[in-house]
Design a protein around this motif. Sequence first.
Motif, PDB file in Angstrom:
ATOM      1  N   ILE A  17      -7.238  -6.757  -1.517  1.00  0.00           N
ATOM      2  CA  ILE A  17      -6.015  -5.863  -1.708  1.00  0.00           C
ATOM      3  C   ILE A  17      -6.120  -5.082  -2.686  1.00  0.00           C
ATOM      4  CG2 ILE A  17      -3.421  -6.303  -2.226  1.00  0.00           C
ATOM      5  CD1 ILE A  17      -3.688  -9.061  -0.815  1.00  0.00           C
ATOM      6  N   ARG A  18      -6.600  -5.315  -3.840  1.00  0.00           N
ATOM      7  CA  ARG A  18      -6.582  -4.435  -4.942  1.00  0.00           C
ATOM      8  C   ARG A  18      -7.590  -3.324  -4.578  1.00  0.00           C
ATOM      9  NH1 ARG A  18      -6.302  -9.067  -8.033  1.00  0.00           N
ATOM     10  NH2 ARG A  18      -8.416  -9.379  -8.034  1.00  0.00           N
ATOM     11  N   TYR A  19      -8.700  -3.381  -3.674  1.00  0.00           N
ATOM     12  CA  TYR A  19      -9.819  -2.542  -3.140  1.00  0.00           C
ATOM     13  C   TYR A  19      -8.881  -1.596  -2.109  1.00  0.00           C
ATOM     14  CZ  TYR A  19     -13.521  -0.224  -0.795  1.00  0.00           C
ATOM     15  OH  TYR A  19     -14.353   0.506  -0.246  1.00  0.00           O
ATOM     16  N   TYR A  20      -8.191  -2.053  -1.414  1.00  0.00           N
ATOM     17  CA  TYR A  20      -7.474  -1.322  -0.316  1.00  0.00           C
ATOM     18  C   TYR A  20      -6.560  -0.400  -1.209  1.00  0.00           C
ATOM     19  CZ  TYR A  20      -9.340  -4.589   3.218  1.00  0.00           C
ATOM     20  OH  TYR A  20     -10.174  -5.107   4.271  1.00  0.00           O
ATOM     21  N   GLU A  21      -5.955  -0.892  -2.161  1.00  0.00           N
ATOM     22  CA  GLU A  21      -5.117   0.044  -2.724  1.00  0.00           C
ATOM     23  C   GLU A  21      -6.019   1.249  -3.452  1.00  0.00           C
ATOM     24  OE1 GLU A  21      -2.458  -1.636  -5.648  1.00  0.00           O
ATOM     25  OE2 GLU A  21      -1.907  -3.345  -4.511  1.00  0.00           O
ATOM     26  N   GLN A  22      -6.897   0.541  -4.153  1.00  0.00           N
ATOM     27  CA  GLN A  22      -7.620   1.784  -4.886  1.00  0.00           C
ATOM     28  C   GLN A  22      -8.116   2.714  -4.197  1.00  0.00           C
ATOM     29  OE1 GLN A  22     -11.146  -0.184  -6.473  1.00  0.00           O
ATOM     30  NE2 GLN A  22     -11.951   1.888  -7.116  1.00  0.00           N
ATOM     31  N   ILE A  23      -8.888   2.659  -2.759  1.00  0.00           N
ATOM     32  CA  ILE A  23      -9.079   3.608  -1.955  1.00  0.00           C
ATOM     33  C   ILE A  23      -7.984   4.447  -0.877  1.00  0.00           C
ATOM     34  CG2 ILE A  23     -11.397   2.468  -1.816  1.00  0.00           C
ATOM     35  CD1 ILE A  23     -10.704   1.583   1.063  1.00  0.00           C
ATOM     36  N   GLY A  24      -6.751   3.807  -1.305  1.00  0.00           N
ATOM     37  CA  GLY A  24      -5.572   4.421  -0.576  1.00  0.00           C
ATOM     38  C   GLY A  24      -5.349   4.098   0.840  1.00  0.00           C
ATOM     39  N   LEU A  25      -5.961   2.907   1.188  1.00  0.00           N
ATOM     40  CA  LEU A  25      -5.742   2.315   2.572  1.00  0.00           C
ATOM     41  C   LEU A  25      -4.403   1.734   2.887  1.00  0.00           C
ATOM     42  CD1 LEU A  25      -6.906   1.574   5.229  1.00  0.00           C
ATOM     43  CD2 LEU A  25      -7.634  -0.570   4.276  1.00  0.00           C
ATOM     44  N   ILE A  26      -3.816   1.108   1.794  1.00  0.00           N
ATOM     45  CA  ILE A  26      -2.762   1.014   1.360  1.00  0.00           C
ATOM     46  C   ILE A  26      -2.082   1.474   0.395  1.00  0.00           C
ATOM     47  CG2 ILE A  26      -2.723  -1.466   2.655  1.00  0.00           C
ATOM     48  CD1 ILE A  26      -2.618  -2.585   0.074  1.00  0.00           C
TER      49      ILE A  26
END
Length: 159
Positions: A17-26
């Motif tokens: 979840i943190r990774y998806y936030e970091q890359i802008g997916l969410i």
Amino acid sequence: MNIGQAAKFSGVSAKMIRYYEQIGLIPKALRSDAGYRHYSQPDVHSLCFIRRARDLGFSVEQSGVLLALWHDRDRASADVKMMALSHVARLKAKIDELQAMAQTLEHLADHCRGNDRPNCPILADLAESIAAAEQPPLTSRRTPRFGVDTRASSRSSSR
């Protein structure tokens, strides 16, 4: 809900979840006064969507495209269908490749006596790629192969 709860409900780990936030997916989660992430129900739905896309073998980038299409109510379903069918074609090609690998290994294993002697067609086949790499390229040089057309069959008949 906090990141642990969002992870539990969505099936996506907190780290992802943190990774998806970091890359802008969410989008970045709202933060409490204490700095804790807070996720809404729509955020969790997006995470569930991404998890399902990833479970079906879509890359992170493809999952992002699908997520954007899901959120775009003016999208054409033809775009989604084209993307899905393209992915199916890649999956089928990968399945064929994996089946060929399995056939090669089964063939080599069938020709290995599996006894206490050192001769092993499996290791001999793997070592052939080393020998081929050490030689200058020739037009007759063997290319990597899958399937039962290996040299192990000719070695086994000469035993």
